[in-house]
Scaffold this motif. Structure first.
Motif, short mmCIF file in Angstrom:
data_model
loop_
_atom_site.label_atom_id
_atom_site.label_comp_id
_atom_site.label_asym_id
_atom_site.label_seq_id
_atom_site.Cartn_x
_atom_site.Cartn_y
_atom_site.Cartn_z
N THR A 6 -3.06 -3.07 5.73
CA THR A 6 -3.49 -2.81 4.36
C THR A 6 -3.24 -1.35 4.02
O THR A 6 -3.29 -0.48 4.88
CB THR A 6 -4.98 -3.13 4.18
OG1 THR A 6 -5.73 -2.35 5.10
CG2 THR A 6 -5.24 -4.61 4.41
N PRO A 9 -2.41 0.43 -3.14
CA PRO A 9 -1.32 -0.19 -3.91
C PRO A 9 -0.21 0.77 -4.33
O PRO A 9 0.92 0.35 -4.54
CB PRO A 9 -2.04 -0.75 -5.15
CG PRO A 9 -3.42 -0.97 -4.71
CD PRO A 9 -3.71 0.10 -3.69
N LEU A 12 2.60 0.57 -1.82
CA LEU A 12 3.18 -0.74 -1.58
C LEU A 12 4.12 -1.13 -2.71
O LEU A 12 4.11 -0.53 -3.78
CB LEU A 12 2.07 -1.79 -1.45
CG LEU A 12 1.06 -1.57 -0.33
CD1 LEU A 12 -0.06 -2.58 -0.45
CD2 LEU A 12 1.71 -1.65 1.03
N ARG A 14 5.32 -4.46 -5.04
CA ARG A 14 4.92 -5.80 -5.44
C ARG A 14 6.17 -6.66 -5.60
O ARG A 14 7.15 -6.26 -6.19
CB ARG A 14 4.16 -5.76 -6.76
CG ARG A 14 3.61 -7.10 -7.18
CD ARG A 14 2.65 -6.92 -8.34
NE ARG A 14 2.10 -8.20 -8.73
CZ ARG A 14 2.41 -8.83 -9.85
NH1 ARG A 14 3.24 -8.29 -10.72
NH2 ARG A 14 1.88 -10.00 -10.13
N GLY A 32 5.29 -2.94 -12.33
CA GLY A 32 3.93 -3.39 -12.16
C GLY A 32 3.44 -4.24 -13.32
O GLY A 32 2.25 -4.46 -13.47
N GLY A 38 1.75 -12.42 -7.28
CA GLY A 38 2.47 -11.34 -6.61
C GLY A 38 2.13 -11.25 -5.14
O GLY A 38 1.06 -11.69 -4.71
N TRP A 40 2.37 -8.28 -1.89
CA TRP A 40 2.54 -6.84 -1.66
C TRP A 40 3.19 -6.60 -0.31
O TRP A 40 2.91 -7.29 0.67
CB TRP A 40 1.18 -6.15 -1.72
CG TRP A 40 0.59 -6.23 -3.08
CD1 TRP A 40 -0.19 -7.24 -3.59
CD2 TRP A 40 0.75 -5.29 -4.13
NE1 TRP A 40 -0.53 -6.96 -4.88
CE2 TRP A 40 0.02 -5.78 -5.24
CE3 TRP A 40 1.42 -4.08 -4.25
CZ2 TRP A 40 -0.03 -5.09 -6.45
CZ3 TRP A 40 1.34 -3.41 -5.45
CH2 TRP A 40 0.63 -3.91 -6.53
N HIS A 42 5.08 -3.32 2.24
CA HIS A 42 5.37 -1.90 2.45
C HIS A 42 6.84 -1.65 2.12
O HIS A 42 7.69 -2.49 2.41
CB HIS A 42 5.10 -1.48 3.90
CG HIS A 42 3.66 -1.27 4.18
ND1 HIS A 42 2.90 -2.22 4.82
CD2 HIS A 42 2.84 -0.23 3.90
CE1 HIS A 42 1.67 -1.77 4.93
NE2 HIS A 42 1.61 -0.57 4.37
N THR A 92 5.61 3.50 -5.96
CA THR A 92 6.63 2.48 -6.16
C THR A 92 6.41 1.74 -7.46
O THR A 92 7.33 1.16 -7.99
CB THR A 92 6.61 1.49 -4.99
OG1 THR A 92 5.28 0.98 -4.87
CG2 THR A 92 7.05 2.16 -3.72
N THR A 93 5.21 1.75 -7.99
CA THR A 93 4.94 1.15 -9.28
C THR A 93 4.43 2.23 -10.21
O THR A 93 3.49 2.93 -9.91
CB THR A 93 3.90 0.03 -9.17
OG1 THR A 93 2.72 0.58 -8.62
CG2 THR A 93 4.39 -1.10 -8.33
#
Length: 127
Positions: A6, A9, A12, A14, A32, A38, A40, A42, A92-93
């Protein structure tokens, strides 16, 4: 999803599905904002390979999914992140109005001063 670890977010990627010729295909959700269920992941090739080997996309989306296009998209994402600045933490988002997590502020909180009413960020040990 691949390595089962974990994380926040912001660290990570999506993955969502969209309709394709006679089925569904998995794509990266860079903004996003794509709808639907969705999963998730890495942003690393090792995590993607583990997810593909374990058939985790099929279980996550509860349906057969074409995963051929994910690897090139992830490679493009990783190369664009390292092209900006090697070692940089880039979310990333990109969600408008939302700040990415910053490790130097994890122990901070926002406190309102009594007399002025201003909101001031102070370290946790000063409470």
């Amino acid at each position: 999803m691949g390595c089962r670890a974990t994380d926040h977010p912001d660290q990570l990627v999506r993955v969502v599905t969209e309709p394709d010729d006679g089925g569904r295909k998995a794509v990266l959700d860079r903004t996003g904002r794509l709808g639907g269920r969705g999963a998730w992941l890495h942003p690393s090739r090792e995590c993607l390979d583990t997810a593909l080997r374990r058939r985790a996309f099929r279980r996550a989306f509860r349906a057969p999914v074409d995963t051929e296009g994910i690897a090139p998209e992830l490679d493009a994402l990783l190369s664009s992140r390292t092209a900006r600045r090697p070692g940089a933490r880039v979310p990333t988002t990109a969600v408008p109005g939302r700040q990415p997590a910053r490790s130097d502020r994890t122990g901070d909180h926002v406190r309102t001063r009594v007399r002025t009413g201003k909101r001031v960020r102070e370290p946790m040990e000063n409470r």
